[in-house]
Motif scaffolding. Sequence first.
Motif, PDB file in Angstrom:
ATOM      1  N   LYS A 115       1.039  -1.205  -0.017  1.00  0.00           N
ATOM      2  CA  LYS A 115       0.040  -0.175   0.263  1.00  0.00           C
ATOM      3  C   LYS A 115       1.201   1.199   0.128  1.00  0.00           C
ATOM      4  CE  LYS A 115      -4.023  -2.130   2.409  1.00  0.00           C
ATOM      5  NZ  LYS A 115      -4.908  -2.191   4.091  1.00  0.00           N
ATOM      6  N   LEU A 116       2.286   0.799   0.908  1.00  0.00           N
ATOM      7  CA  LEU A 116       3.061   2.378   1.177  1.00  0.00           C
ATOM      8  C   LEU A 116       3.358   2.816  -0.335  1.00  0.00           C
ATOM      9  CD1 LEU A 116       4.865   1.580   4.432  1.00  0.00           C
ATOM     10  CD2 LEU A 116       2.809   3.701   3.896  1.00  0.00           C
ATOM     11  N   GLU A 117       4.313   1.469  -1.383  1.00  0.00           N
ATOM     12  CA  GLU A 117       4.178   1.589  -2.366  1.00  0.00           C
ATOM     13  C   GLU A 117       3.730   2.159  -3.311  1.00  0.00           C
ATOM     14  OE1 GLU A 117       7.947   1.241  -5.684  1.00  0.00           O
ATOM     15  OE2 GLU A 117       7.479   1.346  -2.777  1.00  0.00           O
ATOM     16  N   GLN A 118       2.593   1.443  -3.784  1.00  0.00           N
ATOM     17  CA  GLN A 118       1.518   2.255  -4.286  1.00  0.00           C
ATOM     18  C   GLN A 118       1.034   3.429  -3.952  1.00  0.00           C
ATOM     19  OE1 GLN A 118      -0.251   0.588  -7.227  1.00  0.00           O
ATOM     20  NE2 GLN A 118      -1.308   2.146  -7.306  1.00  0.00           N
ATOM     21  N   LYS A 119       1.037   4.180  -2.716  1.00  0.00           N
ATOM     22  CA  LYS A 119       0.820   5.973  -2.498  1.00  0.00           C
ATOM     23  C   LYS A 119       1.920   6.741  -3.031  1.00  0.00           C
ATOM     24  CE  LYS A 119      -0.084   8.878   1.036  1.00  0.00           C
ATOM     25  NZ  LYS A 119      -1.070   8.413   2.606  1.00  0.00           N
ATOM     26  N   ARG A 120       3.135   5.793  -2.930  1.00  0.00           N
ATOM     27  CA  ARG A 120       4.308   6.736  -3.078  1.00  0.00           C
ATOM     28  C   ARG A 120       4.509   6.640  -4.675  1.00  0.00           C
ATOM     29  NH1 ARG A 120       8.911   6.102  -6.089  1.00  0.00           N
ATOM     30  NH2 ARG A 120       8.565   3.076  -6.189  1.00  0.00           N
ATOM     31  N   LYS A 121       4.349   5.563  -5.452  1.00  0.00           N
ATOM     32  CA  LYS A 121       3.252   5.653  -6.806  1.00  0.00           C
ATOM     33  C   LYS A 121       2.948   6.957  -7.244  1.00  0.00           C
ATOM     34  CE  LYS A 121       5.301   0.964  -8.377  1.00  0.00           C
ATOM     35  NZ  LYS A 121       5.194   0.118  -8.588  1.00  0.00           N
ATOM     36  N   GLU A 122       2.226   6.722  -6.757  1.00  0.00           N
ATOM     37  CA  GLU A 122       0.752   7.713  -6.780  1.00  0.00           C
ATOM     38  C   GLU A 122       1.171   9.200  -6.823  1.00  0.00           C
ATOM     39  OE1 GLU A 122      -2.581   6.938  -4.439  1.00  0.00           O
ATOM     40  OE2 GLU A 122      -3.159   4.736  -6.161  1.00  0.00           O
ATOM     41  N   ILE A 123       2.124   9.338  -5.606  1.00  0.00           N
ATOM     42  CA  ILE A 123       2.589  11.064  -5.364  1.00  0.00           C
ATOM     43  C   ILE A 123       4.056  11.261  -6.248  1.00  0.00           C
ATOM     44  CG2 ILE A 123       3.900  12.087  -3.797  1.00  0.00           C
ATOM     45  CD1 ILE A 123       1.914  10.542  -1.475  1.00  0.00           C
ATOM     46  N   SER A 124       4.020  10.402  -6.684  1.00  0.00           N
ATOM     47  CA  SER A 124       5.790  10.900  -7.790  1.00  0.00           C
ATOM     48  C   SER A 124       5.004  10.949  -8.833  1.00  0.00           C
ATOM     49  CB  SER A 124       6.690   9.025  -7.670  1.00  0.00           C
ATOM     50  OG  SER A 124       7.090   8.499  -6.437  1.00  0.00           O
ATOM     51  N   SER A 125       3.927   9.937  -9.655  1.00  0.00           N
ATOM     52  CA  SER A 125       3.036  10.895 -10.684  1.00  0.00           C
ATOM     53  C   SER A 125       2.375  12.253 -10.669  1.00  0.00           C
ATOM     54  CB  SER A 125       2.109   9.432 -11.275  1.00  0.00           C
ATOM     55  OG  SER A 125       1.539   9.836 -12.040  1.00  0.00           O
TER      56      SER A 125
END
Length: 199
Positions: free
Chosen positions: A142-152
Amino acid sequence: MKFDVEGIKNLTFPSGAMGYKKKDVDDFLIYVAKDYGSYQRQLEKSKQETEEAEQEKQALLKKLEEQKAADAATLEKFKQENQALKQQITSLQTESVSNNLHEDTALSLAQKVALRIEKQAKEEAQERLMHADRYYEEQVRKLEQKRKEISSEVVTSLSELIGSERMIVASIDTVKQEYVRLMNVIRENYEDLTDEPNH
């Protein structure tokens, strides 16, 4: 060329008799500065969310390590209890021999109880460890997914910011070119007006 909000707000152009109206240029610069400021705030927000997500991840990792340590301590406790039971069995065996009781039957029963308790303790400890591992993997995912969304979001904001900056530069260059053109026209007209007619 790089800009900031204050730099855009305070940017001025020489005024001429036939140039753009100063108020129109100032209004345009204020509008551009506000738009640029909103992009800066959005970028800062994305950066802060990324940092918070990283802090949350580190806190989760720490919590999971503590949980694993607690599970390991529980497993060790089970082992110690099992060892105590084995000692009790040995004691019962000695007692059984000394009292000439049914040694084989008593020992077999005690061994079965001890093995059952040991097996149950191992299964419970293993189940808790597996549960902790699954929880850890899910939270990390979940944290990795959130990090990818924020990076995008950050990449998108930067792209929009760069596009806005290019538009600002182009608009300012256009204003400057128009100003130079108008100044040349004024200069030519002024020279024509000041030339004395030949008699």
